[in-house]
Design a protein around this motif. Structure first.
Motif, PDB file in Angstrom:
ATOM      1  N   ASP A 105      42.982  34.727  33.204  1.00  0.00           N
ATOM      2  CA  ASP A 105      42.570  34.640  34.606  1.00  0.00           C
ATOM      3  C   ASP A 105      42.545  36.016  35.266  1.00  0.00           C
ATOM      4  OD1 ASP A 105      42.209  31.925  34.539  1.00  0.00           O
ATOM      5  OD2 ASP A 105      44.219  31.448  35.227  1.00  0.00           O
ATOM      6  N   ALA A 106      43.427  36.903  34.809  1.00  0.00           N
ATOM      7  CA  ALA A 106      43.463  38.258  35.383  1.00  0.00           C
ATOM      8  C   ALA A 106      42.169  39.001  35.081  1.00  0.00           C
ATOM      9  CB  ALA A 106      44.652  39.031  34.829  1.00  0.00           C
ATOM     10  N   ILE A 107      41.679  38.887  33.852  1.00  0.00           N
ATOM     11  CA  ILE A 107      40.426  39.549  33.465  1.00  0.00           C
ATOM     12  C   ILE A 107      39.253  38.986  34.274  1.00  0.00           C
ATOM     13  CG2 ILE A 107      38.771  39.872  31.578  1.00  0.00           C
ATOM     14  CD1 ILE A 107      41.192  39.876  29.671  1.00  0.00           C
ATOM     15  N   LYS A 108      39.229  37.658  34.390  1.00  0.00           N
ATOM     16  CA  LYS A 108      38.147  37.004  35.127  1.00  0.00           C
ATOM     17  C   LYS A 108      38.183  37.392  36.613  1.00  0.00           C
ATOM     18  CE  LYS A 108      37.385  32.746  33.945  1.00  0.00           C
ATOM     19  NZ  LYS A 108      37.451  31.257  33.885  1.00  0.00           N
ATOM     20  N   THR A 109      39.380  37.464  37.179  1.00  0.00           N
ATOM     21  CA  THR A 109      39.521  37.839  38.592  1.00  0.00           C
ATOM     22  C   THR A 109      39.106  39.285  38.821  1.00  0.00           C
ATOM     23  OG1 THR A 109      41.349  36.268  38.892  1.00  0.00           O
ATOM     24  CG2 THR A 109      41.146  38.041  40.518  1.00  0.00           C
ATOM     25  N   LEU A 110      39.488  40.162  37.901  1.00  0.00           N
ATOM     26  CA  LEU A 110      39.119  41.579  38.020  1.00  0.00           C
ATOM     27  C   LEU A 110      37.602  41.738  37.974  1.00  0.00           C
ATOM     28  CD1 LEU A 110      39.924  44.547  38.203  1.00  0.00           C
ATOM     29  CD2 LEU A 110      40.072  44.592  35.697  1.00  0.00           C
ATOM     30  N   ILE A 111      36.957  41.015  37.073  1.00  0.00           N
ATOM     31  CA  ILE A 111      35.490  41.064  36.989  1.00  0.00           C
ATOM     32  C   ILE A 111      34.875  40.577  38.297  1.00  0.00           C
ATOM     33  CG2 ILE A 111      33.463  40.086  35.836  1.00  0.00           C
ATOM     34  CD1 ILE A 111      35.149  39.970  33.261  1.00  0.00           C
ATOM     35  N   GLY A 112      35.434  39.494  38.858  1.00  0.00           N
ATOM     36  CA  GLY A 112      34.939  38.955  40.118  1.00  0.00           C
ATOM     37  C   GLY A 112      35.088  39.945  41.264  1.00  0.00           C
ATOM     38  N   ILE A 113      36.237  40.630  41.321  1.00  0.00           N
ATOM     39  CA  ILE A 113      36.475  41.632  42.367  1.00  0.00           C
ATOM     40  C   ILE A 113      35.466  42.768  42.268  1.00  0.00           C
ATOM     41  CG2 ILE A 113      38.094  43.406  43.171  1.00  0.00           C
ATOM     42  CD1 ILE A 113      40.372  41.492  42.312  1.00  0.00           C
ATOM     43  N   LEU A 114      35.257  43.265  41.056  1.00  0.00           N
ATOM     44  CA  LEU A 114      34.345  44.395  40.844  1.00  0.00           C
ATOM     45  C   LEU A 114      32.897  44.007  41.115  1.00  0.00           C
ATOM     46  CD1 LEU A 114      35.909  45.956  37.604  1.00  0.00           C
ATOM     47  CD2 LEU A 114      36.164  46.732  39.969  1.00  0.00           C
ATOM     48  N   LEU A 115      32.516  42.797  40.708  1.00  0.00           N
ATOM     49  CA  LEU A 115      31.138  42.338  40.952  1.00  0.00           C
ATOM     50  C   LEU A 115      30.864  42.172  42.441  1.00  0.00           C
ATOM     51  CD1 LEU A 115      30.562  39.693  38.111  1.00  0.00           C
ATOM     52  CD2 LEU A 115      29.300  41.826  38.447  1.00  0.00           C
ATOM     53  N   LEU A 116      31.807  41.553  43.163  1.00  0.00           N
ATOM     54  CA  LEU A 116      31.607  41.367  44.598  1.00  0.00           C
ATOM     55  C   LEU A 116      31.535  42.723  45.300  1.00  0.00           C
ATOM     56  CD1 LEU A 116      31.336  39.599  47.081  1.00  0.00           C
ATOM     57  CD2 LEU A 116      33.843  39.473  47.206  1.00  0.00           C
ATOM     58  N   THR A 117      32.389  43.652  44.899  1.00  0.00           N
ATOM     59  CA  THR A 117      32.367  44.995  45.484  1.00  0.00           C
ATOM     60  C   THR A 117      31.023  45.676  45.229  1.00  0.00           C
ATOM     61  OG1 THR A 117      34.754  45.219  45.131  1.00  0.00           O
ATOM     62  CG2 THR A 117      33.515  47.245  45.518  1.00  0.00           C
ATOM     63  N   PHE A 118      30.525  45.545  44.008  1.00  0.00           N
ATOM     64  CA  PHE A 118      29.240  46.150  43.638  1.00  0.00           C
ATOM     65  C   PHE A 118      28.099  45.565  44.463  1.00  0.00           C
ATOM     66  CE2 PHE A 118      25.377  45.654  41.017  1.00  0.00           C
ATOM     67  CZ  PHE A 118      25.012  46.991  40.893  1.00  0.00           C
ATOM     68  N   PHE A 119      28.065  44.230  44.593  1.00  0.00           N
ATOM     69  CA  PHE A 119      26.968  43.595  45.334  1.00  0.00           C
ATOM     70  C   PHE A 119      27.087  43.821  46.842  1.00  0.00           C
ATOM     71  CE2 PHE A 119      26.603  40.815  41.451  1.00  0.00           C
ATOM     72  CZ  PHE A 119      25.345  41.276  41.085  1.00  0.00           C
ATOM     73  N   LEU A 120      28.308  43.975  47.352  1.00  0.00           N
ATOM     74  CA  LEU A 120      28.468  44.331  48.760  1.00  0.00           C
ATOM     75  C   LEU A 120      27.862  45.709  49.031  1.00  0.00           C
ATOM     76  CD1 LEU A 120      32.112  43.102  49.548  1.00  0.00           C
ATOM     77  CD2 LEU A 120      30.004  42.264  50.596  1.00  0.00           C
ATOM     78  N   LYS A 121      27.996  46.597  48.064  1.00  0.00           N
ATOM     79  CA  LYS A 121      27.402  47.935  48.188  1.00  0.00           C
ATOM     80  C   LYS A 121      25.882  47.865  48.079  1.00  0.00           C
ATOM     81  CE  LYS A 121      26.897  52.426  48.131  1.00  0.00           C
ATOM     82  NZ  LYS A 121      26.935  53.186  49.403  1.00  0.00           N
ATOM     83  N   VAL A 122      25.382  47.109  47.106  1.00  0.00           N
ATOM     84  CA  VAL A 122      23.936  47.000  46.873  1.00  0.00           C
ATOM     85  C   VAL A 122      23.219  46.376  48.074  1.00  0.00           C
ATOM     86  CG1 VAL A 122      22.187  45.846  45.453  1.00  0.00           C
ATOM     87  CG2 VAL A 122      24.152  46.931  44.356  1.00  0.00           C
ATOM     88  N   THR A 123      23.846  45.367  48.688  1.00  0.00           N
ATOM     89  CA  THR A 123      23.198  44.640  49.794  1.00  0.00           C
ATOM     90  C   THR A 123      23.618  45.180  51.159  1.00  0.00           C
ATOM     91  OG1 THR A 123      24.970  42.967  49.813  1.00  0.00           O
ATOM     92  CG2 THR A 123      23.059  42.528  48.418  1.00  0.00           C
ATOM     93  N   GLU A 124      24.223  46.329  51.187  1.00  0.00           N
ATOM     94  CA  GLU A 124      24.731  46.917  52.429  1.00  0.00           C
ATOM     95  C   GLU A 124      23.638  47.089  53.483  1.00  0.00           C
ATOM     96  OE1 GLU A 124      28.042  50.386  53.351  1.00  0.00           O
ATOM     97  OE2 GLU A 124      26.502  50.758  51.831  1.00  0.00           O
ATOM     98  N   GLY A 125      22.444  47.358  53.041  1.00  0.00           N
ATOM     99  CA  GLY A 125      21.335  47.566  53.966  1.00  0.00           C
ATOM    100  C   GLY A 125      20.960  46.328  54.762  1.00  0.00           C
TER     101      GLY A 125
END
Length: 273
Positions: A67-87
């Motif tokens: 679950d830790a690996i899955k949660t870490l991936i989720g955190i990083l993906l959400l952070t990445f997409f928040l940056k991509v869709t910032e505009g």
């Protein structure tokens, strides 16, 4: 992984396009990030990462390796997409705050439902509540979630100096919860019938012949009469509900019927396991 990516992307769109522009902080750490963005003009993706990484480090032992690996991936993906869709925060989708709160609640609710269906997580308040529950085991996780969401919504109202913002955030949170629950439970509701009848043999044969549905016999006993009775358990689709009620009424008008919503039915004649 595809659903995890898609869910994080949809969540980022909902936050940046509908909720952040009007400081609609509908609970959770993402809502708190919106409050901080309004105060310090710090990007959502950076605040999300700053909040979640320390929580993740603290909660590794609680989550377990998988679950830790899955949660870490989720955190990083959400952070990445928040940056991509910032505009999208500057894209004036609607000037109606209520409409924006509703749309944001729907979009974020869809994303959460998708993540819950694959047992994924993006950290946030869920992880914070798990940690708090370990420290204060006498307080339930759901109570902590309620407290965190309440604090975030109140903070949104204070920061914006407008009580209406807090009310909009409450509406958005309610919609998010309802939509995510619907996605998790599915749209194809069935109906389960518990039928207490003296004509169980005749009725069961009619159900199997007319509706082509299986019938399960349960042993029951009347509390007042102390007489043993067979109880029928039947699950049918929504469109068959009226047909079954008519069938029961024709064969035994005195039958006692309990009808419940069955959100997910697995087995022959319904969804595959």
């Amino acid at each position: 992984m595809i659903i995890l990516c898609l869910g994080c992307f949809i969540m980022a769109v909902g936050l940046n396009m509908f909720l952040e522009p009007y400081t609609i902080a509908s609970g959770g750490l993402t809502g708190l990030a919106i409050v901080f963005k309004s105060l310090f003009n710090t990007p959502l993706w950076l605040i999300n990462l700053s909040f979640n990484i320390p929580l993740f480090i603290i909660g590794i032992k609680i989550l377990g390796k998988r679950d830790a690996i899955k949660t870490l991936i989720g955190i990083l993906l959400l952070t990445f997409f928040l940056k991509v869709t910032e505009g999208l925060t500057t894209y004036n989708t609607t000037s109606d705050v209520l409409l924006s709160a509703i749309a944001g609640g729907i979009v974020v609710g869809i994303s959460l439902g998708m993540l819950f269906r694959v047992d994924a997580s993006t950290g946030g308040s869920e992880l914070a509540c798990l940690i708090l529950n370990k420290i204060f085991p006498f307080i339930s996780i759901s109570t902590f979630l309620f407290i965190i969401d309440g604090i975030v919504i109140i903070l949104a109202g204070i920061v914006s100096r407008n009580i209406e913002t807090a009310l909009y955030a409450t509406i958005s949170l309610y919609i998010t919860i309802k939509i995510s629950d619907t996605i998790v439970e599915g749209f194809d509701f069935s109906k389960s019938f518990i039928i207490v009848t003296d004509k169980f043999d005749e009725l069961s044969k009619a159900i199997m012949k007319d509706l082509e549905r299986g019938v399960t016999f349960l042993e029951g006993r009347g509390g007042y009469t102390n007489i043993k009775k067979d109880v029928l358990l039947v699950v049918v689709s929504r469109r068959e509900e009226v047909h079954l009620k008519k069938l029961v009424n024709e064969i035994d008008p005195m039958a006692f019927i309990i009808i419940n919503d069955a959100h997910e039915v697995l087995g022959e004649g319904f969804s595959k396991k």
